[in-house]
Design an enzyme around this catalytic site. Sequence first.
Site, PDB file in Angstrom:
ATOM      1  CB  ALA A   1      76.257  32.993  43.430  1.00 30.85           C
ATOM      2  CG  ASN A   2      72.134  29.009  42.379  1.00 30.72           C
ATOM      3  OD1 ASN A   2      72.054  28.830  43.420  1.00 30.72           O
ATOM      4  ND2 ASN A   2      73.320  28.571  41.544  1.00 30.72           N
ATOM      5  NE  ARG A   3      66.482  34.741  45.311  1.00 29.24           N
ATOM      6  CZ  ARG A   3      67.325  35.713  45.548  1.00 29.24           C
ATOM      7  NH1 ARG A   3      68.052  36.038  46.696  1.00 29.24           N
ATOM      8  NH2 ARG A   3      66.176  37.075  45.067  1.00 29.24           N
TER       9      ARG A   3
END
Length: 231
Positions: free
Chosen positions: A33-35
Amino acid sequence: LLRPPVPRPLAGKRVLITAGPTHEPIDPVRYIANRSSGKQGFAIAAAAQAAGAEVILVSGPVELSDPQGVTVKHVESARQMLEQVQASLPADIAIFAAAVADWRVANEGEQKLKKTSAGMPPLQLVENPDILATISKLTDQRPPLVIGFAAETEHLIDNAKSKLARKGCDWIVANDVSPATGVMGGDRNTVHLISRKDSEIAVDSWPVMTKEQVAIELVAHVAKSVTDKSV
Ligand code: CTP
Ligand code: CA
């Protein structure tokens, strides 16, 4: 009670927006995932809806509630996002604010990966489809106005200009995410609107704003461009 009429400059227009991160599965219980929080894309959806547009929001996994009056399609992976974007065409305006994962795991496990004496499992990555570039390069159903985002930590304007050319979109919202300014997932954005009209490129730098203010400003620019074209 008599109220002044609410301006609805995007009435009759269909606006397609992507938002949030994507999740790329490793196995049934794990993902990459990412932020991205999805806040910027959701704010744009709300602003476009308030401006009278019909809004379709294709969102990756976020912790936000669906904006009122907006059709929201929830997806997980980049490939699902592309599928839902394609299924939502045609659109008059497309705004790609999602932080799409650049890579997915090629050898996705059908079962949960287990620790074994053989050591750590190698994760093979393959590139995801580029949704913005795919839609920008359509011949039949290309939306008349395609807008991308560029989150950069250095060489913001130069990187964004080459992204504009490479992807084939009309505008890029260049977003400074260097730690000193707008860190991903925060509430404020430092943006520059880079637009291409034929071969001319213009850079419009905005003061630091909340994501809601950026959304309202962007929608105002969209409304102006749409009005200018239809007269
Ligand atoms: N984008 C997309 N699909 C992808 C990757 C990016 O639609 N697979 C869109 C994003 O939504 C954004 C724009 O392309 O509007 C730019 O994304 P960005 O990550 O900044 O660009 P990349 O081309 O992926 O380049 P890099 O991450 O290497 O800077
Ligand atoms: Ca990327």
